[in-house]
Design a protein around this motif. Structure first.
Motif, PDB file in Angstrom:
ATOM      1  N   ASP A 106       0.810  -1.206   0.000  1.00 54.76           N
ATOM      2  CA  ASP A 106       0.000   0.000   0.000  1.00 54.76           C
ATOM      3  C   ASP A 106       0.848   1.263   0.000  1.00 54.76           C
ATOM      4  O   ASP A 106       0.471   2.279  -0.561  1.00 54.76           O
ATOM      5  N   ASP A 107       2.001   1.216   0.676  1.00 52.28           N
ATOM      6  CA  ASP A 107       2.767   2.459   0.823  1.00 52.28           C
ATOM      7  C   ASP A 107       3.688   2.731  -0.362  1.00 52.28           C
ATOM      8  O   ASP A 107       4.319   3.778  -0.422  1.00 52.28           O
ATOM      9  N   LYS A 108       3.793   1.811  -1.327  1.00 54.47           N
ATOM     10  CA  LYS A 108       4.598   1.991  -2.536  1.00 54.47           C
ATOM     11  C   LYS A 108       6.037   2.371  -2.218  1.00 54.47           C
ATOM     12  O   LYS A 108       6.745   2.921  -3.051  1.00 54.47           O
ATOM     13  N   GLY A 109       6.467   2.116  -0.997  1.00 56.33           N
ATOM     14  CA  GLY A 109       7.832   2.468  -0.627  1.00 56.33           C
ATOM     15  C   GLY A 109       8.008   3.899  -0.166  1.00 56.33           C
ATOM     16  O   GLY A 109       9.120   4.325   0.153  1.00 56.33           O
ATOM     17  N   TRP A 110       6.906   4.690  -0.097  1.00 56.33           N
ATOM     18  CA  TRP A 110       7.046   6.102   0.248  1.00 56.33           C
ATOM     19  C   TRP A 110       7.409   6.323   1.707  1.00 56.33           C
ATOM     20  O   TRP A 110       7.873   7.409   2.071  1.00 56.33           O
ATOM     21  N   THR A 111       7.241   5.302   2.563  1.00 60.57           N
ATOM     22  CA  THR A 111       7.501   5.521   3.979  1.00 60.57           C
ATOM     23  C   THR A 111       8.978   5.744   4.285  1.00 60.57           C
ATOM     24  O   THR A 111       9.316   6.179   5.381  1.00 60.57           O
ATOM     25  N   HIS A 112       9.867   5.491   3.319  1.00 65.80           N
ATOM     26  CA  HIS A 112      11.280   5.798   3.586  1.00 65.80           C
ATOM     27  C   HIS A 112      11.522   7.302   3.606  1.00 65.80           C
ATOM     28  O   HIS A 112      12.600   7.767   3.961  1.00 65.80           O
ATOM     29  N   HIS A 113      10.490   8.079   3.217  1.00 62.48           N
ATOM     30  CA  HIS A 113      10.597   9.539   3.301  1.00 62.48           C
ATOM     31  C   HIS A 113      10.232  10.049   4.692  1.00 62.48           C
ATOM     32  O   HIS A 113      10.245  11.266   4.924  1.00 62.48           O
ATOM     33  N   ILE A 114       9.889   9.152   5.603  1.00 58.25           N
ATOM     34  CA  ILE A 114       9.470   9.539   6.950  1.00 58.25           C
ATOM     35  C   ILE A 114      10.590   9.244   7.940  1.00 58.25           C
ATOM     36  O   ILE A 114      11.254   8.217   7.857  1.00 58.25           O
ATOM     37  N   SER A 115      10.793  10.158   8.873  1.00 53.24           N
ATOM     38  CA  SER A 115      11.755   9.947   9.951  1.00 53.24           C
ATOM     39  C   SER A 115      11.135  10.463  11.243  1.00 53.24           C
ATOM     40  O   SER A 115      10.172  11.238  11.214  1.00 53.24           O
ATOM     41  N   PRO A 116      11.644  10.024  12.401  1.00 55.56           N
ATOM     42  CA  PRO A 116      11.069  10.458  13.681  1.00 55.56           C
ATOM     43  C   PRO A 116      11.030  11.979  13.823  1.00 55.56           C
ATOM     44  O   PRO A 116      11.887  12.694  13.286  1.00 55.56           O
ATOM     45  N   VAL A 117      10.030  12.478  14.541  1.00 57.50           N
ATOM     46  CA  VAL A 117       9.895  13.913  14.785  1.00 57.50           C
ATOM     47  C   VAL A 117      10.088  14.191  16.266  1.00 57.50           C
ATOM     48  O   VAL A 117       9.978  13.305  17.105  1.00 57.50           O
ATOM     49  N   ARG A 118      10.384  15.434  16.601  1.00 57.86           N
ATOM     50  CA  ARG A 118      10.539  15.830  17.994  1.00 57.86           C
ATOM     51  C   ARG A 118       9.181  15.881  18.663  1.00 57.86           C
ATOM     52  O   ARG A 118       8.164  16.144  18.022  1.00 57.86           O
ATOM     53  N   SER A 119       9.166  15.653  19.961  1.00 58.83           N
ATOM     54  CA  SER A 119       7.891  15.577  20.676  1.00 58.83           C
ATOM     55  C   SER A 119       7.157  16.909  20.682  1.00 58.83           C
ATOM     56  O   SER A 119       5.935  16.956  20.572  1.00 58.83           O
ATOM     57  N   ALA A 120       7.879  18.029  20.808  1.00 64.47           N
ATOM     58  CA  ALA A 120       7.236  19.344  20.830  1.00 64.47           C
ATOM     59  C   ALA A 120       6.669  19.661  19.448  1.00 64.47           C
ATOM     60  O   ALA A 120       7.391  19.699  18.466  1.00 64.47           O
ATOM     61  N   GLY A 145       1.440  16.822  -1.501  1.00 61.42           N
ATOM     62  CA  GLY A 145       1.687  17.911  -2.435  1.00 61.42           C
ATOM     63  C   GLY A 145       2.790  17.593  -3.427  1.00 61.42           C
ATOM     64  O   GLY A 145       2.731  18.022  -4.590  1.00 61.42           O
ATOM     65  N   ALA A 146       3.792  16.835  -2.994  1.00 59.80           N
ATOM     66  CA  ALA A 146       4.905  16.470  -3.871  1.00 59.80           C
ATOM     67  C   ALA A 146       4.544  15.326  -4.803  1.00 59.80           C
ATOM     68  O   ALA A 146       5.374  14.879  -5.591  1.00 59.80           O
ATOM     69  N   ARG A 147       3.309  14.829  -4.723  1.00 61.56           N
ATOM     70  CA  ARG A 147       2.803  13.746  -5.574  1.00 61.56           C
ATOM     71  C   ARG A 147       3.498  12.420  -5.306  1.00 61.56           C
ATOM     72  O   ARG A 147       3.488  11.519  -6.139  1.00 61.56           O
ATOM     73  N   ILE A 148       4.124  12.312  -4.122  1.00 60.29           N
ATOM     74  CA  ILE A 148       4.643  11.019  -3.681  1.00 60.29           C
ATOM     75  C   ILE A 148       3.474  10.168  -3.216  1.00 60.29           C
ATOM     76  O   ILE A 148       3.439   8.961  -3.427  1.00 60.29           O
ATOM     77  N   LEU A 149       2.508  10.821  -2.570  1.00 53.55           N
ATOM     78  CA  LEU A 149       1.215  10.217  -2.255  1.00 53.55           C
ATOM     79  C   LEU A 149       0.179  10.868  -3.162  1.00 53.55           C
ATOM     80  O   LEU A 149       0.102  12.102  -3.218  1.00 53.55           O
ATOM     81  N   VAL A 150      -0.599  10.061  -3.875  1.00 51.34           N
ATOM     82  CA  VAL A 150      -1.597  10.602  -4.807  1.00 51.34           C
ATOM     83  C   VAL A 150      -2.978  10.082  -4.435  1.00 51.34           C
ATOM     84  O   VAL A 150      -3.133   9.219  -3.563  1.00 51.34           O
ATOM     85  N   GLY A 151      -3.996  10.615  -5.103  1.00 51.11           N
ATOM     86  CA  GLY A 151      -5.363  10.223  -4.826  1.00 51.11           C
ATOM     87  C   GLY A 151      -5.557   8.714  -4.877  1.00 51.11           C
ATOM     88  O   GLY A 151      -5.139   8.057  -5.830  1.00 51.11           O
ATOM     89  N   GLY A 152      -6.186   8.177  -3.850  1.00 50.91           N
ATOM     90  CA  GLY A 152      -6.440   6.744  -3.787  1.00 50.91           C
ATOM     91  C   GLY A 152      -5.401   5.961  -3.017  1.00 50.91           C
ATOM     92  O   GLY A 152      -5.629   4.785  -2.691  1.00 50.91           O
ATOM     93  N   ASP A 153      -4.240   6.572  -2.725  1.00 43.78           N
ATOM     94  CA  ASP A 153      -3.214   5.869  -1.959  1.00 43.78           C
ATOM     95  C   ASP A 153      -3.687   5.668  -0.514  1.00 43.78           C
ATOM     96  O   ASP A 153      -4.309   6.548   0.082  1.00 43.78           O
ATOM     97  N   ARG A 154      -3.342   4.521   0.028  1.00 43.26           N
ATOM     98  CA  ARG A 154      -3.732   4.184   1.392  1.00 43.26           C
ATOM     99  C   ARG A 154      -2.579   4.429   2.350  1.00 43.26           C
ATOM    100  O   ARG A 154      -1.451   4.017   2.095  1.00 43.26           O
ATOM    101  N   LEU A 155      -2.881   5.114   3.448  1.00 43.44           N
ATOM    102  CA  LEU A 155      -1.879   5.330   4.485  1.00 43.44           C
ATOM    103  C   LEU A 155      -1.765   4.089   5.358  1.00 43.44           C
ATOM    104  O   LEU A 155      -2.737   3.345   5.505  1.00 43.44           O
TER     105      LEU A 155
END
Length: 248
Positions: A2-16, A31-41
């Protein structure tokens, strides 16, 4: 997957401010069209693991995107959270609430020349044969999609993101994602016509040829021409200072 490999663009965020940061990051990927209409999170638990936060934090982020109309949660068969099918239309509606100005376009163009121009130069110096072959495929896909604004936006973003990948710099790639997100916001409401998208400076042959030729200086120069041509395409659709007309 489902993620088409796009999750490698995610990294941990700070708690604040994590919830806002996660919503902003997912919105940028849309917005960058890495995730497009119909893609499942991924499920909220998986997103929480990817961002390094509690599930409740992700739940707040998802709620923000849902309220903005960028994603929807489905029940029953095929249950899950998806990017809405008409996400570009929704982005256009959100952008219309805070229209871009001439200064915004000029600033974005300068940002593109600095970031994407450098990425193009580094790609000319570092790209592998496999990377160049993929660039040619993406260039052809963009050229073939000039008559379809949504398809062209996706293909165009994909090409520029790939060039940023060829640069070998993660920071340049992340900056390029932000740039493509901004371009999608600008173009969602005013994508321009087929003729404008087909102009030589809007196409990518000269830029791709410079990268293929291993000429960093020429690649940077050709990208500047391309970015300025995009700015000229956008200027008729942005707010002008009172009493001022665009001149090019």
């Amino acid at each position: 997957m489902d993620d088409k490999g796009w999750t490698h663009h995610i990294s941990p965020v700070r708690s604040a401010g994590a919830a806002e940061a996660i919503a902003r990051r997912l919105g940028e990927l849309i917005g960058a069209r890495i995730l497009v209409g119909g893609d499942r999170l991924p499920p909220e638990k998986r997103l929480a693991e990817l961002f390094g936060v509690a599930v409740m934090t992700v739940r707040h982020s998802v709620a923000v995107l849902r309220e903005d109309g960028l994603i929807e949660t489905r029940r029953g068969r095929g249950a899950g959270t998806y990017v809405v099918a008409d996400v570009l239309s929704r982005i256009g509606e959100l952008t219309a609430l805070h229209p871009y100005t001439l200064a915004d376009v000029e600033e974005l163009t300068a940002w593109r020349i600095a970031v994407s121009g450098e990425a193009s130069a580094r790609a000319a110096d570092r790209a592998s044969e496999a990377g160049l072959a993929r660039m040619r495929e993406l260039e052809s896909a963009a050229d073939a999609a000039v008559a379809e604004p949504e398809e062209y936006r996706t293909a165009d973003a994909g090409l520029h993101l790939h060039i940023a990948e060829l640069s070998g710099s993660r920071r340049l790639l992340e900056a390029e994602q932000g740039i493509q997100h901004e371009l999608t916001r600008l173009l969602a409401g005013h994508p321009g016509g087929t003729g404008a998208r087909s102009m030589p400076d809007q196409l990518h042959r000269a830029l791709a040829a410079a990268i293929e030729g291993g000429d960093p200086a020429l690649a940077r120069a050709q990208f500047t021409v391309h970015a300025e041509a995009t700015a000229d395409l956008l200027l008729p659709f942005v707010q002008q200072p009172t009493g001022t007309a665009a001149s090019h």
